[in-house]
Scaffold this motif. Structure first.
Motif, short mmCIF file in Angstrom:
data_model
loop_
_atom_site.label_atom_id
_atom_site.label_comp_id
_atom_site.label_asym_id
_atom_site.label_seq_id
_atom_site.Cartn_x
_atom_site.Cartn_y
_atom_site.Cartn_z
N LEU A 122 0.93 -1.23 0.05
CA LEU A 122 0.04 0.00 0.06
C LEU A 122 1.11 1.05 -0.04
O LEU A 122 0.70 2.28 -0.82
N PHE A 123 1.99 1.23 0.96
CA PHE A 123 2.58 2.53 1.02
C PHE A 123 4.03 2.49 0.58
O PHE A 123 4.76 3.29 0.94
N GLY A 124 4.48 1.22 -0.10
CA GLY A 124 5.69 0.95 -0.41
C GLY A 124 6.67 0.66 0.77
O GLY A 124 6.77 1.11 1.79
N SER A 125 7.65 -0.13 0.26
CA SER A 125 8.68 -0.74 1.22
C SER A 125 10.05 -0.77 0.44
O SER A 125 10.33 -1.93 0.25
N LEU A 126 10.67 0.15 -0.04
CA LEU A 126 11.91 0.23 -0.72
C LEU A 126 12.75 -0.65 -0.05
O LEU A 126 13.77 -1.45 -0.56
N LEU A 127 12.85 -0.43 1.22
CA LEU A 127 14.18 -0.86 2.27
C LEU A 127 14.14 -2.64 2.23
O LEU A 127 15.18 -3.07 2.39
N THR A 128 12.91 -3.19 1.91
CA THR A 128 13.06 -4.57 2.12
C THR A 128 13.10 -5.37 0.82
O THR A 128 13.06 -6.40 0.67
N LEU A 198 0.12 5.56 -3.56
CA LEU A 198 0.94 6.83 -3.98
C LEU A 198 1.33 6.93 -5.54
O LEU A 198 2.23 7.84 -5.69
N VAL A 199 1.42 5.48 -6.16
CA VAL A 199 2.16 5.60 -7.49
C VAL A 199 1.53 6.68 -8.34
O VAL A 199 2.49 7.20 -8.82
N SER A 200 0.39 7.22 -8.53
CA SER A 200 -0.14 7.85 -9.24
C SER A 200 0.68 9.28 -9.21
O SER A 200 0.72 10.15 -10.17
N ALA A 201 1.40 9.53 -7.74
CA ALA A 201 1.95 10.88 -7.65
C ALA A 201 2.97 10.88 -8.58
O ALA A 201 3.10 12.05 -8.69
N LEU A 202 3.75 9.85 -8.74
CA LEU A 202 5.04 10.12 -9.53
C LEU A 202 4.70 10.20 -10.92
O LEU A 202 5.56 10.45 -11.73
N LEU A 203 3.47 9.65 -11.32
CA LEU A 203 3.17 9.87 -12.66
C LEU A 203 2.69 11.22 -13.17
O LEU A 203 2.91 11.69 -13.96
N VAL A 204 2.06 12.01 -12.04
CA VAL A 204 1.61 13.28 -12.48
C VAL A 204 2.41 14.47 -12.04
O VAL A 204 2.55 15.40 -12.49
N ILE A 205 2.75 14.42 -10.56
CA ILE A 205 3.39 15.51 -9.89
C ILE A 205 4.70 16.11 -10.62
O ILE A 205 4.56 17.28 -10.98
N LEU A 230 14.66 14.05 -9.50
CA LEU A 230 15.28 14.78 -8.00
C LEU A 230 14.37 14.52 -7.31
O LEU A 230 14.79 14.39 -6.00
N ILE A 231 13.18 14.39 -7.17
CA ILE A 231 12.05 14.26 -6.02
C ILE A 231 12.46 13.03 -5.45
O ILE A 231 12.37 12.96 -4.21
N SER A 232 12.43 12.04 -6.27
CA SER A 232 12.42 10.63 -5.93
C SER A 232 13.84 10.56 -4.87
O SER A 232 14.08 10.05 -3.79
N GLY A 233 14.85 11.19 -5.58
CA GLY A 233 16.46 10.97 -4.88
C GLY A 233 16.10 11.81 -3.56
O GLY A 233 16.67 11.14 -2.52
N ALA A 234 15.60 12.85 -3.63
CA ALA A 234 15.55 13.76 -2.35
C ALA A 234 14.65 13.09 -1.45
O ALA A 234 14.91 13.00 -0.12
N GLY A 235 13.77 12.34 -1.84
CA GLY A 235 12.62 11.64 -1.13
C GLY A 235 13.31 10.43 -0.06
O GLY A 235 13.31 10.24 1.00
N VAL A 236 14.04 9.66 -1.17
CA VAL A 236 14.72 8.56 -0.31
C VAL A 236 15.81 8.97 0.79
O VAL A 236 16.00 8.45 1.87
N ILE A 250 8.62 10.79 -0.66
CA ILE A 250 8.69 11.19 -1.70
C ILE A 250 7.55 11.88 -2.33
O ILE A 250 7.61 13.19 -2.99
N VAL A 251 6.36 11.47 -1.86
CA VAL A 251 5.01 12.21 -2.50
C VAL A 251 4.81 13.55 -1.70
O VAL A 251 4.52 14.53 -2.35
N LEU A 252 5.35 13.70 -0.35
CA LEU A 252 5.10 14.82 0.46
C LEU A 252 6.07 15.96 -0.22
O LEU A 252 5.94 17.08 -0.57
N ILE A 253 7.28 15.60 -0.74
CA ILE A 253 8.31 16.53 -1.30
C ILE A 253 7.66 16.95 -2.68
O ILE A 253 7.79 18.14 -3.05
N GLY A 254 7.14 16.01 -3.41
CA GLY A 254 6.56 16.24 -4.75
C GLY A 254 5.68 17.51 -4.47
O GLY A 254 5.29 18.37 -5.28
N VAL A 255 4.64 17.05 -3.55
CA VAL A 255 3.36 18.31 -3.34
C VAL A 255 4.04 19.51 -2.97
O VAL A 255 3.48 20.72 -3.38
N ALA A 256 4.96 19.47 -2.12
CA ALA A 256 5.47 20.82 -1.52
C ALA A 256 6.30 21.40 -2.89
O ALA A 256 6.05 22.77 -2.89
N VAL A 257 7.02 20.72 -3.65
CA VAL A 257 7.58 21.40 -5.06
C VAL A 257 6.89 21.82 -5.94
O VAL A 257 6.76 23.00 -6.20
#
Lengths: 294, 254
Positions: A122-128, A198-205, A230-236, A250-257
């Motif tokens: 649901l919310f992503g789990s890059l670390l695993t 949240l995947v839609s966010a990286l398609l659109v933002i 840049l947004i993804s990198g900054a988010g990680v 990542i999504v919050l940084i995107g919305v802020a940007v």
């Protein structure tokens, strides 16, 4: 030092996956925004939930069951849109409801098989993520981006003016289907990074952020890839430093940007109005005789 | 061989026949206007010709081929009824016009020199060469309409189909557009034009087909203007106050 985090292999994998998704998702998103289907990624994200649940139920790898289910949903949605009187937003609403309900229902049936895992999708789990999952993201992302870049003029044409595209004899139905299937692939491979909600966010933002400043479609496409990267990198990096979930960061940084650039764009537009690049068009002559001022 | 032959075309929307048994023919190099009041079915008929709405009855042949089997759509330039060239994501005028060359390109192949030349030439024809790299949403309504006409010209059509191309376009632009279209007619391009007004574009017509209630009520000489328009002193060209008239710049001020 923030770079210290990257001596861990799981952080390297997380960063690599996020950067790839950030770079590739906007190449699809730019067409979805053009077609005014910005929420389709989210709709397919809800369907992906059903796909993940099918994975739990069958014991198959969730990436592949998700891919199968979202691609099937994309095909059904495009057929509904093209062949019946169902409008795009009604079809979208059905995706949201059906996908969410299917996911919860099937997870209920599979309740003994790792429901605790649902949240990581649901919310992503890059670390695993393991290396094999990272390679799935890299290969899927590269394929999606290559296809979108090569077909850019044709997809732009069907998204901007579908009627004209049909009169030019372009394979409009096939291209529409291709775009939706590509969206489904993007959602399936990026759910590891940002999560299916949240995947839609990286398609659109990234797209809506840069299009405030660009003049051409081509520039919008490439600039949105850079912005997504840049947004993804900054988010990680931020999420690693603060030990919070990367997807949400990542999504919050995107919305802020987006918000910051929207304000900046409004200000530049105000400045530009006084120094226009080309003169405003001349109007029609007023076809009335004004009474002379006495 | 006629460029376009429509026989007994019937088009229905939701069970109501909007076009009822219309016949229409366009010969190579001929300029034909499709006229009629609002709601007479002229736009619907032209959409059926362009393949955008299905026929309920009758046949349409393009270049002698039944429409269903017709594949050579690049021979047709289409200017849709005014919707504005702008869309969600910014596009430059050149990008929009280059859509007119896609039918000449293989899917996925880059544009060739001929494609780029056609785009530049079409933009120049409609007087927008200087605006090629402007975002279309910064252009005026009339300029956006010129972009759409340039897009149709870029395909080097043998039949140019235009659906009310001059609605909301200022008189000066109409005159200049008429000159562009006249050049294409002289070069052998057939024109099918939907219009409900007489203007500079209608001066070059060979024939007019008038629809009323979905039926053809006149097929022959273009209607002559009546009333104020019949007055020889009536000027179609509305002179601008800024002194651009009389220069050889067809398009007036930039």
């Amino acid at each position: 030092m923030i770079l210290d985090y990257f001596q861990y292999e799981f952080m390297q994998r997380a960063l690599l996956s996020a950067l790839v998704v950030g770079l590739c998702a906007p190449t699809v998103g730019v067409f979805l925004v053009q077609k005014r289907l910005a929420l389709i990624g989210d709709g397919l994200g809800h369907v992906a939930l059903t796909g993940v649940a099918v994975g739990f139920l069958t014991g198959a790898a969730p990436v592949w069951t998700t891919l199968a289910v979202t691609v099937a949903a994309a095909v059904v949605m495009e057929l509904l849109r093209a062949k019946s009187k169902t409008s795009g937003d009604v079809a979208l609403a059905m995706l949201f409801y059906g996908g969410l309900a299917g996911g919860v229902y099937l997870t209920g049936i599979a309740s003994d098989k790792g429901v605790a895992n649902l949240q990581q999708y649901l919310f992503g789990s890059l670390l695993t993520a393991g290396w094999s999952e990272v390679w799935t993201i890299v290969i899927g992302g590269a394929a999606v981006a290559a296809l979108m870049l090569v077909l850019r003029p044709w997809l732009t044409a069907i998204c901007a003016d579908e009627q004209y595209a049909r009169v030019s004899g372009l394979p409009v139905a096939a291209l529409n289907l291709l775009l939706l299937v590509t969206t489904a692939v993007t959602v399936s491979v990026s759910m590891r990074a940002v999560g299916i909600l949240l995947v839609s966010a990286l398609l659109v933002i990234p797209v809506v952020t840069v299009q405030q400043f660009t003049r051409s479609f081509k520039a919008t496409m490439f600039a949105s890839m850079a912005a997504g990267f840049l947004i993804s990198g900054a988010g990680v990096l931020t999420s690693a430093a603060q030990d919070v979930p990367p997807g949400a960061t990542i999504v919050l940084i995107g919305v802020a940007v987006f918000l910051v650039t929207a304000v900046a764009a409004a200000l530049t537009r105000r400045v530009r109005q006084t120094r226009r690049a080309h003169l405003p068009p001349e109007g029609e002559p007023l076809e009335v005789e004004l009474p002379a001022n006495a | 061989m006629p460029v376009l032959t429509v026989r007994g075309a019937t088009v229905s929307y939701g069970g109501r026949a909007v076009v009822r048994g219309a016949d229409l023919a366009v010969a190579p190099g001929e300029a034909v206007a499709l006229m009629g009041a609002n709601g007479s079915g002229k736009s619907t008929l032209i959409k059926a010709v362009a393949g955008l709405v299905p026929l309920a009855g009758g046949t349409i042949e393009l270049f002698g081929t039944p429409q269903k089997r017709f594949r050579d759509w690049r021979r047709i330039g289409y200017v849709p009824q005014r919707t504005g060239a702008a869309s969600g994501v910014p596009s430059t005028a050149a990008e929009v016009v280059s859509q007119g060359r896609l039918a000449h390109r293989l899917l996925g192949m880059p544009a060739r020199r001929a494609d780029r030349d056609a785009v530049a030439r079409s933009l120049a024809e409609v007087g927008l060469a200087d605006h090629a790299h402007c975002s279309v949403d910064t252009l005026s309504g009339g300029q956006q309409q010129r972009v759409l006409i340039a897009r149709a010209l870029a395909t080097d059509p043998d039949l140019l189909i235009m659906d009310e191309p001059t609605v909301g376009v200022d008189a000066e632009t109409q005159t200049a557009l008429a000159a562009v279209i006249a050049d294409r007619i002289d070069a052998g391009c057939a024109v099918l034009l939907v219009t409900h007004e007489l203007g500079p574009l209608t001066d070059r017509l060979d024939r007019a087909v008038v629809l009323a209630d979905g039926k053809v009520v006149h097929d022959g000489a273009p209607p002559r203007p009546v009333g104020e328009h019949a007055d020889p002193a009536h000027e179609h060209v509305h002179p601008h106050a800024n002194g651009h008239n009389g220069t050889d710049d067809l398009w007036g001020g930039k």
